[in-house]
Every structure is written in structure tokens, then in C-alpha cells.
Design a protein around this motif. Structure first.
Motif, PDB file in Angstrom:
ATOM      1  N   ARG A 137       0.609  -0.693  -0.301  1.00 31.41           N
ATOM      2  CA  ARG A 137       0.436   0.078   0.143  1.00 31.41           C
ATOM      3  C   ARG A 137       0.914   1.278  -0.260  1.00 31.41           C
ATOM      4  NH1 ARG A 137      -1.575   3.169   3.503  1.00 31.41           N
ATOM      5  NH2 ARG A 137      -3.321   4.252   3.622  1.00 31.41           N
ATOM      6  N   PRO A 138       0.928   2.107  -0.782  1.00 35.30           N
ATOM      7  CA  PRO A 138       1.727   2.777  -1.106  1.00 35.30           C
ATOM      8  C   PRO A 138       1.264   4.047  -0.104  1.00 35.30           C
ATOM      9  CG  PRO A 138       0.537   2.574  -3.756  1.00 35.30           C
ATOM     10  CD  PRO A 138       0.261   2.033  -2.187  1.00 35.30           C
ATOM     11  N   GLN A 196       4.950   8.892  -0.646  1.00 40.64           N
ATOM     12  CA  GLN A 196       5.236   8.238  -2.094  1.00 40.64           C
ATOM     13  C   GLN A 196       4.078   8.758  -2.876  1.00 40.64           C
ATOM     14  OE1 GLN A 196       5.055   3.929  -0.499  1.00 40.64           O
ATOM     15  NE2 GLN A 196       6.688   3.241  -2.411  1.00 40.64           N
ATOM     16  N   ALA A 227      14.475   9.601  -0.673  1.00 37.64           N
ATOM     17  CA  ALA A 227      15.737   9.030  -0.640  1.00 37.64           C
ATOM     18  C   ALA A 227      15.992   6.924  -0.378  1.00 37.64           C
ATOM     19  CB  ALA A 227      15.740   8.502   1.620  1.00 37.64           C
ATOM     20  N   THR A 228      16.996   6.942  -0.859  1.00 33.77           N
ATOM     21  CA  THR A 228      16.862   5.430  -1.020  1.00 33.77           C
ATOM     22  C   THR A 228      16.502   4.420  -0.336  1.00 33.77           C
ATOM     23  OG1 THR A 228      19.042   5.571  -1.574  1.00 33.77           O
ATOM     24  CG2 THR A 228      18.503   3.524  -1.714  1.00 33.77           C
ATOM     25  N   LEU A 270       7.544   2.834  -7.782  1.00 31.10           N
ATOM     26  CA  LEU A 270       6.661   2.658  -7.566  1.00 31.10           C
ATOM     27  C   LEU A 270       5.877   3.820  -7.935  1.00 31.10           C
ATOM     28  CD1 LEU A 270       3.475   1.103  -7.189  1.00 31.10           C
ATOM     29  CD2 LEU A 270       4.281   1.533  -4.913  1.00 31.10           C
ATOM     30  N   GLU A 309      12.988   4.152  -0.738  1.00 30.13           N
ATOM     31  CA  GLU A 309      11.370   5.202  -0.355  1.00 30.13           C
ATOM     32  C   GLU A 309      10.243   4.552  -1.456  1.00 30.13           C
ATOM     33  OE1 GLU A 309      10.256   7.093   2.245  1.00 30.13           O
ATOM     34  OE2 GLU A 309      11.947   5.807   3.472  1.00 30.13           O
ATOM     35  N   GLY A 310      10.899   3.415  -1.887  1.00 30.95           N
ATOM     36  CA  GLY A 310      10.034   3.102  -2.957  1.00 30.95           C
ATOM     37  C   GLY A 310       9.326   4.016  -3.980  1.00 30.95           C
ATOM     38  N   ASP A 361      18.180  -1.046  -3.372  1.00 29.78           N
ATOM     39  CA  ASP A 361      18.424  -0.551  -1.995  1.00 29.78           C
ATOM     40  C   ASP A 361      19.149  -1.900  -1.326  1.00 29.78           C
ATOM     41  OD1 ASP A 361      15.819  -0.353  -0.571  1.00 29.78           O
ATOM     42  OD2 ASP A 361      16.202  -1.675  -1.736  1.00 29.78           O
TER      43      ASP A 361
HETATM   44  P1  ADP Z   1      13.903   3.533  -4.741  1.00 33.15           P
HETATM   45  O1  ADP Z   1      14.073   4.081  -6.078  1.00 33.15           O
HETATM   46  O2  ADP Z   1      13.893   4.852  -3.498  1.00 33.15           O
HETATM   47  O3  ADP Z   1      15.982   3.213  -3.422  1.00 33.15           O
HETATM   48  P2  ADP Z   1      12.166   1.155  -4.719  1.00 33.15           P
HETATM   49  O4  ADP Z   1      11.363   1.686  -5.473  1.00 33.15           O
HETATM   50  O5  ADP Z   1      13.712  -0.310  -5.173  1.00 33.15           O
HETATM   51  O6  ADP Z   1      12.651   2.297  -3.530  1.00 33.15           O
HETATM   52  O7  ADP Z   1      11.496   0.178  -3.404  1.00 33.15           O
HETATM   53  C1  ADP Z   1      12.571  -0.317  -2.542  1.00 33.15           C
HETATM   54  C2  ADP Z   1      11.593  -1.363  -1.993  1.00 33.15           C
HETATM   55  O8  ADP Z   1      11.309  -0.524  -0.779  1.00 33.15           O
HETATM   56  C3  ADP Z   1      11.607  -2.478  -2.341  1.00 33.15           C
HETATM   57  O9  ADP Z   1      11.715  -3.876  -2.162  1.00 33.15           O
HETATM   58  C4  ADP Z   1       9.322  -2.206  -2.523  1.00 33.15           C
HETATM   59  O10 ADP Z   1       9.080  -3.951  -2.808  1.00 33.15           O
HETATM   60  C5  ADP Z   1       9.446  -1.666  -1.371  1.00 33.15           C
HETATM   61  N1  ADP Z   1       8.383  -0.410  -1.138  1.00 33.15           N
HETATM   62  C6  ADP Z   1       8.453   0.495  -1.868  1.00 33.15           C
HETATM   63  N2  ADP Z   1       7.189   0.786  -1.268  1.00 33.15           N
HETATM   64  C7  ADP Z   1       6.194   0.251  -0.296  1.00 33.15           C
HETATM   65  C8  ADP Z   1       4.936   0.332   0.113  1.00 33.15           C
HETATM   66  N3  ADP Z   1       4.082   1.314  -0.156  1.00 33.15           N
HETATM   67  N4  ADP Z   1       5.335  -0.918   1.293  1.00 33.15           N
HETATM   68  C9  ADP Z   1       6.325  -1.925   1.094  1.00 33.15           C
HETATM   69  N5  ADP Z   1       7.046  -1.792   0.852  1.00 33.15           N
HETATM   70  C10 ADP Z   1       7.652  -1.307  -0.584  1.00 33.15           C
END
Ligand code: ADP
Ligand code: MG
Length: 766
Positions: free
Chosen positions: A73-74, A78, A94-95, A101, A97-98, A484
Motif C-alpha cells: 500500500r503506497p 510515496q 531517499a534510497t 512505485l 523509499e519506493g 536498495d
Molecule cells: P528506491 O528506488 O526509492 O530506492 P525501490 O523502488 O527500489 O526504492 O523500493 C525499495 C523497496 O521498498 C522495494 O523492495 C519495494 O518493494 C519496497 N516498497 C516500496 N513501496 C512500498 C510500500 N508502500 N510498502 C512496502 N514496501 C514497499
């Protein structure tokens, strides 16, 4: 917020930052819709996504889609990122943080607004990974998605660009744009009109790699006489025959050096107007000899020169220096010359991005690049707070008097952390340093994994394990790696690693930009994890030697070489600020130079497009050679005449543009070298190379299209044109039989023009 408070807030914030307030205000509305969407069917969800009135409504639907598709769930933060990107800004998140998505949700919204979106990644692996990872979310939202990598065929590319959202590495998009430049038929075009671009690792792409030209080359060319020049350069002595700047960016011949080279070349006058080519080649050879260092700037493997990317500190695939420099380095290392060709066209990554009417992006470290993003792309940065507060402890630099002492201290620190089982990630500045450190660690019986980017997918798997119990990972710069680091690695226990203190990040030297330091630190402390980061620095580091050469010897040094003088610590930060200033200036100068070429290129492209899609060529030639036209029209089908006219004009237009580029490159070198030969002129005002360049380039371009038309008319009059069309080969007008593309690592010291500007420009410092 009252206007005054708003102004005060703006004043206190870094320049170029956008306020988050208007996005935060949307969060309650998004939350309110959440429950009502639970019972909607999947099919209805896509319909709702299409009908969403505002961004907030869309975000609520997208949140539900992500939850269903990925089980994630975003978070509010996010969605803030998504909203920021929908407003055309860069989101700093930050790195870990997702961002993948958050970016996908923004792309899906743009798609529903009827726009076509390119998501640019830094490499093939990430483009593919992110597109496939996000595909279920796009499916639920009713948006089509595709990806492109190096191996995609023209048909696959054409189809991928037809998707609403296309993931691709920056270089592949650039190469497609360049290849389309040569299309002889509108049906061969692969790319579509640029519309929205969403850039991942935005600072890495838009700042660090901005000036890298993507090149389309064609038809093989002879090697060169550069071996002779390499021999002459190798015979010159530093200080006596040539001088290098403190920062190792410039090398110039002294009078004695010029005389020695003139003798070696059989008594010519190097600075005579007709020796410009010789002078250029000598200068390039000297550059390769004096400024490019094996294992720092390049490595030799399998009989080839492999560049080390200046911004990422690792072997850069598919990259080469500008032709002359590449050949000079090959000659210096006594290697066989690699294929070189005529440059048919080239585009910098910066120009590629500026083609898009809407640009947005995301990265972990944008705000430190805010000034550049504003200046070069008119983008603002919005800083999104982390989902959980960051508790990483960034320790002050540990400063040592010598390199040896620093390396000892690094190894001792790694050993101590490793003894507890704590994972350690060590970021080095270059490949040679990585290898030296790995040897040092091995001597201390510590085994480590060294990354040097031979394979992005494999490296991603290794980086993912950098958080595992007892892992020691050595890597050159971490910027733009896109993976990450989860505590415990893929399947270890994160809590166990957290109880040990989390990931320990060690930098073996401060980078030329504080942003790159932050990129490294940011690998630790993801999603509220504990962690530490520290940089080890020595007064013998290149950064200090180049940018703060006048630093006084330290007074306060302990037995292990640790320096505690405040002055010396200040010098480290000072050197970094000077380096940042120098890089910004280079970027600004190259930017101005590229702008002009890009403007001209757009004019040529618009003209080419008209020729390709309309009967403009035939019309023009009918006007110029009415008799010939009547003769052909009398015997041949009008389609045939039109097609022949089109091929003739395209040939001369492409030929003319390639020649124009070559002449511009020559002017750019030449102006600089003439200026160097003359020294500062007696009137005090140095010749301004940029103004000079503009003057000549504009004049040349003014004649380009006329010349193309004249030459086309000539061919139209004389070439054999039959029912089968025009035989250009028989007329001696050969199109390149083979073309290939590559990235140029613009030489790490700035282009010759930049060096000239630094030398003579009004803003030269020091
Ligand atoms: P970034 O590019 O910001 O460094 P990523 O997109 O690679 O981060 O995501 C890092 C991790 O966080 C991934 O394993 C992803 O599945 C997880 N993630 C992203 N959004 C969520 C969320 N809303 N809830 C749980 N996990 C998440
Ligand atoms: Mg990422």
C-alpha cells in the motif's frame, strides 16, 4: 501560511525547492476515498482510473491498485512523490523509499491524461526490471507498458514506443532518436514525438551524465598517424616541455616543448595556419600522455582500452572518448587502433532530455543539485520526508596526514566492525583504489566482494546482499545503482543486523561533489533502519591536491597519523566546494556551446522531416531545374520522380550536416589552440573562444541549407533517374553502408573549449 511566513520559509530553504504544502493538502481527500474503493472490481478500477477528476482521486485509485497488484500500500510520502512528479518537478526521496512505485503511479496518470510517457533508467537491467515489476499495477490501472533494451529489434522498439508508458535506458532512447535521423522513409521511423519524460536517478542522468554525447557513426575510416604523435608526446618532459595545471585538467606546451616538437616533425611551424591539424593531433597525444592515467581513467583489458566512467567510477560499457583521444590512448598503450568512423550525428543527454515538453524525475539526492536543475532544465526540486525518520548517524570525517595512514585506518575500522558480524559497505573513488583496498583487506584476512560493473544484473544481486551478516562489499561510486540494501540481505534476519548497528558505510575519500557523498551515505539507514556512515580522508587525496593545493601541513597529528587541526578539516570541505564550482562552470560553458549546435540541429531536423513526409524535395527541385523536371515528369511516374528527389535531398542534407558537425568540431579545437599559441593578447582582453565560435558557426550554418539545395539540384540534373529510381551509388554519392552507435565519455577534463574558457574566461579563479 501567511505571506510573510511563506517568504521566510522560502528564504530559509535551499534555492530551487518547491513547497510540499499544496500536495500535503490533498492527502486527507485521498485517505477519505480509500475505504470506498475496497469493494470495487478490478475492471471497475481501471474505468475509475480513466475517469478520475483530479490527481487526488487518481492517487486513491492507484493506491488501491498497487495494494492489489503488489501487496504494497503506497505510503503517504510515496503519493506526495507522485503528486510532485505530476506537477513537473523532481522528487527527492531517499534510497529505499519506493520511488519505482511512486514514479509508476505518476506515469499511469500522465497516460490517462492522453500523454505518452518515457521512463528513463540508467541501464538496461533497471528498465526491464522496473517495467516488469510495475506491470501488474499498470494492468489494473488499464495502462499499457513496455520496455526497450540494447537487444531490442527495430520492430520491438517501434511497438514499445507505441505503448502508453515505455521504460528504456537513456542511451537507447538517444540512439533511436539518432538512427531515426537517417531514415529514408517515414515508415522506418521508430520513435514517436517526445512528450513526457520521467527520469529515475535524475541527478545522475541530468547532471553527472548530462554532457555525455551519444554518437551515430558510419562508414569505416583509416586508422591514423597518431602513433607518430604518441612517440613525440612520450619524448616530452614535464615542466620543461609542457605544463599541467594543479587540478590536472589542462596541459599545454611550453615554448621549449613547441620547439622540440617542431624539430621532431621535421622543422615545421606548429602555429602556422595550415598546421592546425598537426597541432590538434599533437595536443591530443600530449593530453593522452600527460593527463590520462592507466587504471584511473581507463584500464587495458583484452588488448582494448576500456574507459572508467568519471561519474560512476567504473568501467563504462560502450563508451569511448572523442575519436582523436581514443586513438591517442591506443597509440600510447601500443594497442591496435579500434574502428573509428565519421560522426553522422550526435546528441548530448542534456539535449535529449530538453526535447521533452514535460520533464519530471526522482532521485535520492536532488536538492544538492537544485541549482543545476534549475539553471539547465528549469526544474524545481521537492524534498519528500522519509516514511520513517532517518536515524543513521553520519560521523565527522576522519582525516589522516598520508594516504598510507588512511588506508591502514580504513582496514582497521573494517576489521573491527566485521568482528561483530556487522555488514560493511566501502565506497571507493576509482577502480585502482578498489583493487588496492581489496588486497589490503585480503592481507588482513578479510574477504570481500569487489564490484566493478561488468554486469548490472549480477551486480544488483551482489549489492542486495551487502546488508547480510558479515558481508564486506567494496564498490566504486554507488550513484545510480538503483538497488536498495535490505538489512540481512535477501533472506537474513533484519532485526539481528539492526541490533548490531545496521549497515556501516565507509567512504575512502570525499567525492568531487557532496551529492555523491550523500548518495553513498544514503545506502545505510533505509526506511528508519539504524546505521552509520563515515568518510576517511587524507591530505594526500587528489581532491585536496587538486583543489586546495595550498593547504598548510597539519600541526596536530597523532602517532597513527590522525589529524585534528580545524584548519585541515576545513580545507577538505573547501576543496570540495572549489571542485563543485569548477564542475558547474564547465557544465555551464559546455551547455552554451551545445545549445547553439542543438538549435541548428533542430532546424535541420524540421527541414528533414518535411522532406521525408511531403513532396517538398520535388517541389524545390522543380523550381530550381524546371526543364529537367519536365523531362522526367514526361516519361516517369510522378511517384518515382518524387521519391528520387527525396532521396537526393536527404542524401545531401545528411551529408551536409555531418560535414557541418565536423567543421564545428574543428573550429572549436582550432580557436582554442590558436589562442594558446598566441598567449594572452597584448590588449589585455583575451580572445573569447565562445563568441568566436558562435560567430563562425552561425555564418557557416547560414549557408548550409542553400548549399544542400544547390548540390541536390546538381545531382538531380546529372544523375541517372529511371523507373527504378535514382542510382546514388553510380553518381558517387554513397550512403554509409554500416552505422553504429556509442557514447562518448567526453574527456574527463572537460572539452578543449572548456579548458580554453577556464584559461581565458573572465571567471577564471585561483
Ligand atoms: P528506491 O528506488 O526509492 O530506492 P525501490 O523502488 O527500489 O526504492 O523500493 C525499495 C523497496 O521498498 C522495494 O523492495 C519495494 O518493494 C519496497 N516498497 C516500496 N513501496 C512500498 C510500500 N508502500 N510498502 C512496502 N514496501 C514497499
Ligand atoms: Mg530506485
Amino acid at each position: 501560511m501567511s505571506p510573510l511566513r511563506e517568504r521566510v520559509r522560502r528564504f530559509l530553504e535551499k534555492p530551487g525547492t518547491a513547497s510540499l504544502a499544496r500536495y500535503q493538502r490533498q492527502l486527507p481527500a485521498i485517505a477519505e476515498l480509500e475505504d470506498s474503493l475496497r469493494n470495487v472490481t478490478d475492471a471497475e478500477l481501471a474505468d475509475l482510473a480513466g475517469e478520475a477528476e483530479g490527481d487526488a482521486e487518481f492517487c486513491a485509485i492507484a493506491r488501491e491498485a498497487a495494494l492489489r497488484a503488489l501487496g504494497e500500500r503506497p505510503f503517504d510520502v510515496q503519493l506526495l512523490g507522485t503528486l510532485v512528479m505530476l506537477s513537473g518537478h523532481v522528487a527527492e526521496m531517499a534510497t529505499g523509499e519506493g520511488k519505482t512505485l511512486a514514479g509508476a503511479l505518476a506515469a499511469a496518470r500522465y497516460a490517462w491524461q492522453g500523454r505518452s510517457v518515457h521512463v528513463m533508467s540508467v541501464n538496461d537491467y533497471l528498465a526491464r526490471r522496473d517495467a516488469e515489476w510495475m506491470r501488474p499495477v499498470y494492468d489494473l490501472l488499464g495502462v499499457t507498458v513496455a520496455w526497450i533494451d540494447q537487444t531490442s529489434t527495430p520492430d520491438e522498439r517501434r511497438r514499445a514506443y507505441q505503448a502508453q508508458v515505455t521504460y528504456a535506458p537513456v542511451s537507447e532512447i538517444g540512439f533511436d532518436v539518432l538512427r531515426d535521423r537517417l531514415a529514408g522513409d517515414a515508415a522506418d521511423l521508430v520513435t514517436t514525438q517526445p512528450d513526457v519524460v520521467l527520469i529515475d536517478e535524475a541527478d545522475s542522468v541530468m547532471i553527472d551524465e548530462a554532457l555525455v554525447p551519444l554518437v551515430l557513426a558510419g562508414s569505416a575510416d583509416e586508422g591514423s598517424a597518431d602513433r607518430e604523435m604518441a612517440g613525440i608526446a612520450a619524448g616530452l618532459r614535464p615542466r620543461l616541455h609542457y605544463e599541467t595545471d594543479d587540478d590536472g585538467r589542462n596541459v599545454s606546451l611550453t615554448n621549449a616543448g613547441a620547439r622540440a616538437a617542431e624539430r621532431a616533425l621535421g622543422g615545421i611551424d606548429l602555429y602556422a595556419a595550415d598546421q592546425l591539424d598537426t597541432l590538434t593531433r599533437l595536443n591530443v597525444a600530449l593530453h593522452a600522455h600527460a593527463l590520462l592515467e592507466r587504471d584511473v581513467d581507463y584500464i587495458v583489458r583484452d588488448g582494448k582500452v576500456h574507459l572508467i566512467s568519471a561519474s560512476r567510477g567504473r568501467v563504462a560499457q560502450l563508451q569511448r572518448w572523442p575519436d582523436g583521444l581514443q586513438a591517442a590512448v591506443e597509440a600510447k598503450e601500443a594497442l591496435a587502433a579500434t574502428e573509428s568512423g565519421e560522426i553522422l550525428d550526435s546528441i548530448t543527454i542534456e539535449s535529449l532530455i530538453r526535447r521533452y515538453p514535460r520533464v519530471c524525475g526522482m532521485t535520492g539526492t536532488a536538492v544538492t543539485a537544485g541549482e543545476e536543475l534549475r539553471q539547465f532544465y528549469r526544474l524545481e526540486v521537492a524534498v519528500i520526508p522519509p516514511n520513517r525518520p532517518c536515524v543513521r548517524e553520519d560521523q565527522p570525517d576522519r582525516l589522516y596526514a598520508t594516504l598510507d595512514q588512511k588506508e591502514h585506518a580504513v582496514i582497521a575500522t573494517v576489521a573491527a566492525a566485521h568482528a561483530t558480524g556487522r555488514p560493511v559497505l566501502i565506497g571507493t573513488l576509482d577502480v585502482a583504489e578498489s583493487e588496492r583496498l581489496a588486497e589490503g583487506l585480503a592481507a588482513a584476512e578479510l574477504s570481500c566482494v569487489v564490484l566493478n560493473a561488468k554486469n548490472d544484473a549480477q551486480e544488483a544481486a551482489i549489492v542486495a546482499e551487502a546488508g547480510a551478516l558479515g558481508a564486506i562489499t567494496v564498490s566504486t561510486q554507488m550513484a545510480g545503482r538503483g538497488t536498495d540494501i535490505r538489512l540481512g540481505g535477501r533472506d537474513g534476519d533484519p532485526d539481528e543486523i539492526a541490533s548490531l548497528g545496521g549497515l556501516y558505510v565507509i567512504g575512502t575519500g570525499r567525492h568531487v561533489s557532496s551529492r555523491l557523498d550523500l548518495q553513498l551515505r544514503g545506502r545505510s539507514g533505509r526506511q528508519g533502519d539504524p546505521g552509520n556512515s563515515v568518510f576517511f580522508v587524507s591530505l594526500e587525496d587528489d581532491l585536496i591536491a587538486s583543489y586546495a593545493p595550498d593547504t598548510e601541513p597539519p600541526r596536530d597529528v597523532d602517532a597513527a597519523g590522525r589529524v585534528s587541526d580545524a584548519d585541515a578539516h576545513w580545507a577538505v570541505g573547501h576543496a570540495q566546494r572549489v571542485a563543485e564550482g569548477a564542475h558547474l562552470e564547465i557544465h555551464r560553458n559546455t551547455f552554451r556551446y551545445n545549445r547553439l549546435i542543438e538549435d541548428q540541429r533542430q532546424v535541420v531536423l524540421a527541414h528533414r522531416d518535411r522532406v521525408l513526409r511531403t513532396s517538398a524535395a520535388a517541389d524545390a527541385l522543380a523550381g530550381r531545374c524546371p526543364e529537367r523536371y519536365a523531362e522526367l515528369a514526361g516519361t516517369l511516374d510522378s511517384q518515382v520522380v518524387e521519391g528520387a528527389a527525396r532521396r537526393i535531398v536527404l542524401y545531401h542534407l545528411d551529408r551536409g550536416w555531418a560535414d557541418h558537425l565536423a567543421v564545428l568540431a574543428g573550429i572549436r579545437e582550432g580557436i582554442h589552440l590558436r589562442a594558446l599559441g598566441q598567449g594572452p593578447n597584448p590588449f589585455g582582453m583575451a580572445l573569447d573562444p565562445l563568441t568566436e565560435f558562435h560567430r563562425e558557426a552561425v555564418a557557416l550554418f547560414g549557408r548550409l541549407l542553400d548549399q544542400v539545395e544547390e548540390r541536390s539540384a546538381e545531382t538531380f540534373r546529372t544523375a541517372e533517374i529511371t523507373a527504378a529510381g535514382v542510382d546514388l551509388d553510380a553518381a558517387g554519392l554513397k550512403r554509409p553502408s554500416a552505422t553504429w552507435t556509442y557514447l562518448v565519455q567526453d574527456n574527463p577534463f572537460g572539452t578543449v573549449l572548456d579548458r580554453a574558457l577556464r584559461r581565458f574566461g573572465p571567471s577564471r579563479r585561483r
